[in-house]
Design an enzyme around this catalytic site. Structure first.
Site, PDB file in Angstrom:
ATOM      1  N   ASP A  34       0.867  -1.179   0.000  1.00  0.00           N
ATOM      2  CA  ASP A  34       0.000   0.000   0.000  1.00  0.00           C
ATOM      3  C   ASP A  34       0.901   1.225   0.000  1.00  0.00           C
ATOM      4  O   ASP A  34       1.625   1.480   0.975  1.00  0.00           O
ATOM      5  CB  ASP A  34      -0.894  -0.017   1.246  1.00  0.00           C
ATOM      6  CG  ASP A  34      -1.841   1.176   1.299  1.00  0.00           C
ATOM      7  OD1 ASP A  34      -1.688   2.112   0.485  1.00  0.00           O
ATOM      8  OD2 ASP A  34      -2.732   1.177   2.168  1.00  0.00           O
ATOM      9  N   ASN A  61       4.551   1.833 -10.898  1.00  0.00           N
ATOM     10  CA  ASN A  61       3.467   2.019 -11.844  1.00  0.00           C
ATOM     11  C   ASN A  61       2.099   2.183 -11.183  1.00  0.00           C
ATOM     12  O   ASN A  61       1.091   2.182 -11.857  1.00  0.00           O
ATOM     13  CB  ASN A  61       3.422   0.830 -12.816  1.00  0.00           C
ATOM     14  CG  ASN A  61       2.431   1.069 -13.927  1.00  0.00           C
ATOM     15  OD1 ASN A  61       2.407   2.143 -14.499  1.00  0.00           O
ATOM     16  ND2 ASN A  61       1.602   0.084 -14.212  1.00  0.00           N
ATOM     17  N   TYR A 126      -4.730  15.137 -11.420  1.00  0.00           N
ATOM     18  CA  TYR A 126      -3.966  14.038 -12.004  1.00  0.00           C
ATOM     19  C   TYR A 126      -2.742  14.550 -12.766  1.00  0.00           C
ATOM     20  O   TYR A 126      -1.622  14.067 -12.572  1.00  0.00           O
ATOM     21  CB  TYR A 126      -4.867  13.231 -12.933  1.00  0.00           C
ATOM     22  CG  TYR A 126      -4.117  12.241 -13.768  1.00  0.00           C
ATOM     23  CD1 TYR A 126      -3.617  11.080 -13.211  1.00  0.00           C
ATOM     24  CD2 TYR A 126      -3.870  12.484 -15.119  1.00  0.00           C
ATOM     25  CE1 TYR A 126      -2.906  10.172 -13.970  1.00  0.00           C
ATOM     26  CE2 TYR A 126      -3.162  11.581 -15.888  1.00  0.00           C
ATOM     27  CZ  TYR A 126      -2.676  10.432 -15.309  1.00  0.00           C
ATOM     28  OH  TYR A 126      -1.966   9.549 -16.065  1.00  0.00           O
ATOM     29  N   LYS A 130       1.425  14.029 -12.227  1.00  0.00           N
ATOM     30  CA  LYS A 130       2.336  13.496 -13.239  1.00  0.00           C
ATOM     31  C   LYS A 130       3.444  14.488 -13.589  1.00  0.00           C
ATOM     32  O   LYS A 130       4.558  14.083 -13.925  1.00  0.00           O
ATOM     33  CB  LYS A 130       1.552  13.073 -14.479  1.00  0.00           C
ATOM     34  CG  LYS A 130       0.647  11.873 -14.230  1.00  0.00           C
ATOM     35  CD  LYS A 130       1.431  10.677 -13.690  1.00  0.00           C
ATOM     36  CE  LYS A 130       0.546   9.474 -13.422  1.00  0.00           C
ATOM     37  NZ  LYS A 130       1.319   8.327 -12.905  1.00  0.00           N
ATOM     38  N   VAL A 159      -4.307   4.114 -21.777  1.00  0.00           N
ATOM     39  CA  VAL A 159      -4.200   2.656 -21.804  1.00  0.00           C
ATOM     40  C   VAL A 159      -5.540   2.069 -21.398  1.00  0.00           C
ATOM     41  O   VAL A 159      -6.142   2.491 -20.412  1.00  0.00           O
ATOM     42  CB  VAL A 159      -3.088   2.158 -20.851  1.00  0.00           C
ATOM     43  CG1 VAL A 159      -2.969   0.641 -20.929  1.00  0.00           C
ATOM     44  CG2 VAL A 159      -1.763   2.825 -21.192  1.00  0.00           C
ATOM     45  N   THR A 161      -7.540  -0.225 -19.536  1.00  0.00           N
ATOM     46  CA  THR A 161      -7.480  -1.119 -18.385  1.00  0.00           C
ATOM     47  C   THR A 161      -8.740  -0.904 -17.550  1.00  0.00           C
ATOM     48  O   THR A 161      -9.498   0.045 -17.783  1.00  0.00           O
ATOM     49  CB  THR A 161      -6.251  -0.821 -17.496  1.00  0.00           C
ATOM     50  OG1 THR A 161      -6.473   0.423 -16.811  1.00  0.00           O
ATOM     51  CG2 THR A 161      -4.975  -0.734 -18.303  1.00  0.00           C
TER      52      THR A 161
END
Length: 278
Positions: A34, A61, A126, A130, A159, A161
């Site tokens: 975690d 990641n 977000y 980054k 991506v 997912t």
């Protein structure tokens, strides 16, 4: 699995290791980790070092996209975004570096995003996280290179997912009276368009994994790997356009509401996840 197939002793980590049972069946080791817990991070690194010695490759990641207009996000939501995407990533680097320095080599591969090079509306928290990963990675690369440690940044575009499906649950639910109500609907419509069906330019996890393996194995890795044509195009468009022109492009992609009496809708770009230690 890509690292395991390339011959690495691979540890995949997650808050709930049971979600990684398919990797166990394929020969990977799994650990609970975690990134918001110091004790959990310490335990994971020490467990691997006790069995195998210093870690040779760390792939950072883990991450998620706290979507929503900045005015409507709570400070707690923004802090949580940085705890996982930035502070947890940096702490993992700190924990593996003593072992890497002592053995005289190692690679830290940080999975950032092409979203660390430009910003889209509704994704400010977000993108800020980054951008921070970009800066930390640059500084760390310089600082640890004398010890034989390489630091590499992977910059994927969107991506496909399960991460994408979780986006909507994170959107602030402020009702139809919100000044951002139409904007948030347009954001959802654009994400669905971007990641649905045969959407152009969206990557698979395997696309990114192949680049991570390459960065792990090549004798002299690049400092940055941009993955996906769409992200490369947006990178150069942002560099070439002045701010006002970029703002105009974003207003077409992510309209605040109805434009000239016609409903416009366009949306943003999320990213992807996987945390492996080797």
């Amino acid at each position: 699995m890509a690292l395991k197939s390339a011959g690495f002793i691979t540890y995949a980590t997650a808050r709930n290791p049971q979600t990684l049972s398919d990797l166990v069946a394929k020969g990977c080791h799994v650990l609970q980790l975690d990134l918001t817990s110091e004790a959990s991070m310490l335990a994971a690194v020490r467990s691997i070092e006790a069995k195998h010695g210093a870690i040779s490759v760390l792939v950072n990641n883990a991450g998620y996209n706290q979507i929503g207009p900045l005015e409507e996000l709570t400070m707690e939501e923004i802090r949580c975004q940085f705890e996982t995407n930035v502070f947890g990533l940096l702490r993992m680097c700190q924990l593996v570096l003593p072992g890497m320095r002592s053995q005289g080599y190692g690679r830290i591969i940080n999975v950032g995003s092409i979203g660390g090079t430009f910003t889209t509306p509704g994704n400010g928290a977000y993108h800020a996280s980054k951008y921070a990963v970009e800066s930390f990675t640059d500084a760390l690369r310089y600082e640890v290179q004398p010890f034989g440690v390489e630091v590499i940044l992977i910059q994927p575009t969107g991506v496909r997912t399960p991460f994408v499906e979780k986006l909507y649950a994170l959107m602030p639910q402020t009702g139809s009276d919100s000044p951002y109500a139409a904007f948030k609907q347009n954001i959802e419509a654009q994400v669905q368009q971007m990641f649905g069906g045969n959407a152009w330019g969206i990557l698979t996890p395997e696309d990114v994994a192949q680049v991570i393996v390459q960065a792990s194995l090549v004798r002299r890795p690049q400092t940055r790997y941009k993955v996906g044509l769409g992200g490369k195009i947006f990178f150069w468009v942002r560099r070439l356009l002045p701010d006002r022109a970029w703002d105009a492009l974003m207003s077409r992609m992510f309209p605040m509401g109805e434009v000239s009496g016609s409903k416009t809708h366009r949306k943003a770009a999320p990213i992807k996840d996987f945390n492996a230690m080797n």
